[in-house]
Structures are given as structure tokens and as C-alpha cells.
Design a protein around this motif. Sequence first.
Motif, PDB file in Angstrom:
ATOM      1  N   GLU A 181       0.818  -1.211   0.000  1.00  9.04           N
ATOM      2  CA  GLU A 181       0.000   0.000   0.000  1.00  9.04           C
ATOM      3  C   GLU A 181       0.849   1.257   0.000  1.00  9.04           C
ATOM      4  O   GLU A 181       0.404   2.332  -0.401  1.00  9.04           O
ATOM      5  N   GLN A 182       2.120   1.114   0.434  1.00 13.19           N
ATOM      6  CA  GLN A 182       3.030   2.266   0.466  1.00 13.19           C
ATOM      7  C   GLN A 182       3.520   2.669  -0.924  1.00 13.19           C
ATOM      8  O   GLN A 182       4.165   3.708  -1.079  1.00 13.19           O
ATOM      9  N   HIS A 185       2.805   6.272  -1.682  1.00  4.35           N
ATOM     10  CA  HIS A 185       3.709   7.254  -1.085  1.00  4.35           C
ATOM     11  C   HIS A 185       5.085   7.204  -1.744  1.00  4.35           C
ATOM     12  O   HIS A 185       5.707   8.239  -1.976  1.00  4.35           O
ATOM     13  N   ASP A 277       6.210   5.632   9.565  1.00  2.00           N
ATOM     14  CA  ASP A 277       5.204   4.571   9.499  1.00  2.00           C
ATOM     15  C   ASP A 277       5.241   3.795  10.818  1.00  2.00           C
ATOM     16  O   ASP A 277       5.657   2.642  10.869  1.00  2.00           O
ATOM     17  N   THR A 317       1.872   7.412   8.069  1.00  2.00           N
ATOM     18  CA  THR A 317       0.964   6.310   7.801  1.00  2.00           C
ATOM     19  C   THR A 317       0.613   5.638   9.114  1.00  2.00           C
ATOM     20  O   THR A 317       1.485   5.405   9.949  1.00  2.00           O
ATOM     21  N   TYR A 319      -1.320   2.269  10.522  1.00  2.00           N
ATOM     22  CA  TYR A 319      -1.809   0.972  10.056  1.00  2.00           C
ATOM     23  C   TYR A 319      -2.492   0.229  11.200  1.00  2.00           C
ATOM     24  O   TYR A 319      -1.993   0.205  12.323  1.00  2.00           O
ATOM     25  N   SER A 345      -5.313  14.109   3.762  1.00  2.00           N
ATOM     26  CA  SER A 345      -5.428  12.900   4.573  1.00  2.00           C
ATOM     27  C   SER A 345      -6.542  12.007   4.049  1.00  2.00           C
ATOM     28  O   SER A 345      -7.476  12.473   3.402  1.00  2.00           O
ATOM     29  N   GLU A 347      -7.149   7.537   3.111  1.00  2.58           N
ATOM     30  CA  GLU A 347      -6.819   6.118   3.218  1.00  2.58           C
ATOM     31  C   GLU A 347      -5.949   5.672   2.049  1.00  2.58           C
ATOM     32  O   GLU A 347      -6.037   6.218   0.945  1.00  2.58           O
ATOM     33  N   LEU A 348      -5.125   4.668   2.327  1.00  2.00           N
ATOM     34  CA  LEU A 348      -4.399   3.957   1.284  1.00  2.00           C
ATOM     35  C   LEU A 348      -5.197   2.704   0.952  1.00  2.00           C
ATOM     36  O   LEU A 348      -5.580   1.945   1.851  1.00  2.00           O
ATOM     37  N   SER A 367      -4.693   1.258   5.200  1.00  2.00           N
ATOM     38  CA  SER A 367      -4.051   2.162   6.153  1.00  2.00           C
ATOM     39  C   SER A 367      -4.686   3.539   6.097  1.00  2.00           C
ATOM     40  O   SER A 367      -5.261   3.943   5.076  1.00  2.00           O
ATOM     41  N   PHE A 369      -3.693   7.659   6.426  1.00  2.00           N
ATOM     42  CA  PHE A 369      -2.482   8.473   6.222  1.00  2.00           C
ATOM     43  C   PHE A 369      -2.826   9.949   6.353  1.00  2.00           C
ATOM     44  O   PHE A 369      -3.964  10.380   6.203  1.00  2.00           O
ATOM     45  N   ARG A 371      -0.610  13.671   5.154  1.00  2.00           N
ATOM     46  CA  ARG A 371       0.595  14.176   4.496  1.00  2.00           C
ATOM     47  C   ARG A 371       0.564  15.685   4.397  1.00  2.00           C
ATOM     48  O   ARG A 371      -0.381  16.247   3.847  1.00  2.00           O
TER      49      ARG A 371
END
Length: 375
Positions: A181-182, A185, A277, A317, A319, A345, A347-348, A367, A369, A371
Motif C-alpha cells: 500500500e506504500q 507514497h 510509518d 501512515t 496501520y 489525509s 486512506e491507502l 491504512s 495516512f 501528508r
Amino acid sequence: MQKASAGKAGKPGGPKGGARNAEKAGSFKPRNDRHGDAAPRSVRAAEAASPADTKGDAAAEPARTLTIRSGERPAERVPVILESHGAGDFHLIDSGEGLKLEQYGPYRIVRPEAQALWPRALPAHVWERADAIFTGDTDEDGMGRWRFPREALGETWPLSLLGIDFHGRFTAFRHVGVFPEQIAHWSWMKERIETANRPLKVLNLFGYTGVASLVAAAAGAEVTHVDASKKAIGWARENQTLSRLDKAPIRWICDDAMKFIQREERRGHRYDIILTDPPKFGRGPNGEVWQLFDHLPLMLDICRELLAPKALGLVLTAYSIRASFYSIHELMRETMRGKGGTVESGELVIREAGLDGKTPGRALSTSLFSRWVPK
């Protein structure tokens, strides 16, 4: 609703992450603002630093306290859904009934996924051809074991994402060395590093097996990677060699993340991009305790101080926590008062892609998040 997509990346042609919760338990992963805010008030004490925390500083300083900041809060974009379809050797094949079926290089893998509430889309015979199935404790923090129904498999195997080669590994906590999922990013970070007209410094806290650090280094950044687990640091160094980045400017730091960033603040070190994270619970190498809801405000507060004057972003992030993304969104906006820019902000999510990796299906949320980015 805002939506962004992280597309597929091809195989590497040339030259993470902190572990989740229990596996990540070893991965640890305030004062006046220097960027124009009015002088803030200190309201909450942090744990006192041990003598070892100085590591070359002239003397240990008083415990860092949380800052109450003034000034306007940054603009906001909510909710933002950052969607990954997969990249390189990974894609999500199918999900449902509390499980997910994923492709990691040559292997199909089945793992528990509590958020997959719907029926499976693909027939049973597709799932039954999985190469590895995680069994045992289905709680995210629980240990278990891997079952290999087709043939015995080795502990590690080669993988590639965003041009980075690394080892996948069947761990006792269900994870395999990367949190896909990252990808959203990492793609965002990679683009900013490659298009910057100056060298950038990246700080990766709770960095786990180093995939994010290697993506940043391959793009041209100078990277500081922090993780409290010696095993994770060793795995990251293996990945550095696999990716032919042995000469890349990466500092591998095995340390408690909170202690490390407090030293960096005292020393006046600054970074252009910070990735963090953190787990919801963890312990540092000397037994330091990390509790996400207790320590996250201070961690973000210190990270703000570590941002360079022309910083490009601070990424958080979260989780597997019982919270709304709005909780970390509002925390980030409070932390960045007077700094300008925007806090985005949401979700991933990972989009199912079928057996061929090209057939879009349902979106699986993984997750939360938040940013911060400048104007």
C-alpha cells in the motif's frame, strides 16, 4: 472525494518500510518553532533521555515537551484516497471472506484480511492453487506459521518494486518484507526527488526492510534510515546489495526512533522529506516503549522541527488502528500551524487486479495516512 492512483511500475533495468505492530515492535520507529510561529507553550513532558541517548552530544538535555503552536492551520484536502493497483512483482489478485490472495513474484500467497468482508470474486480452484498460506493467529499482532500446499519453499525469494530489487521472506507475523500500500507514497516521493533541482535529504523512520529508503536513494536522495531492529537493518542491507546500491548515500541507523529524532533536533539536522510509518505498539532496542496514541503528537512535533526551510513533505501512515483518518488529519494540521501548505489525509487502498494483474476489481483499504506538503 479526492482520488489519486499509483500505477504499475516495470521491472528494474538498472541500479519500505517499518514492520507492522508485533513484528515491528523493535522498529521505533518540544520547543519554540524556528519557522515563524509565535513562541509556543510547552505542555507535556516526554520520557527523560538516558545517558546513552546523547551519543556524542555535549550533555544530555532536559526532556523534550510537546509544543502548542499558534498561527493559521494549513489548508486541507479530505478525504484523499491513494490507490495502488500494484507495481513490479506485486498485485492483489482477489479478496473476500476475511482473506486476500496476492501475487508476489512467482508465488500466490493467501493471508488473513479482516477488512475483506465481501464474497470472493474468483472461484475456489484459483485460491486452492496458492503456493503459501498463512495459518494460526488471525489477529494482526499474532504469530502463526506458513503452510506450503504445493511444494516446500525457501525462506526468501527475489522481488522487485519501482526498480528496487529485494528479498521477500515468510515471517512468523504473516508479513513478507514489503507493505505494497506504500507504493502510493513511494511513487509520490520518487517523482519529487527526480524532479527537484537540488539534492534532497530523506528521513525514513521505522524503516523496516529499507524498500522506501532504496527507492529514495535510487532516485538521487541522501537517505537516513532508522529502525530499532538489528534484524530489519540487516535485511535492508541485503536489499541494498541486491539493488546494486551499495555506494548510495544511505545511513543505516539501528536506534529508537524517538531518541534519534530528538538528537537530530538538538544537532540542527534538517530533511526535505520525512516518512514515518509507526506501529501502534512497539519496543526499542533498550526496552523503550512506543504507544501510538500516547507518543504520536510529540513525534510529529519533533518531525516538524526537522523539516528543512524548503521541505517537500511530511508523511505519516497509521496501520491497523481503531481510529478515523480525521484523528491524524487534525493532529497534523495542529502540528503544522503557521507553516502554510496543505494537509491531505485519507486512506491507502489496493485495487484488486485479477489473475492477469490488469483486471480492476474492488478496493481493499489498508491504512490511514496524513501528508503535509508546502504550497
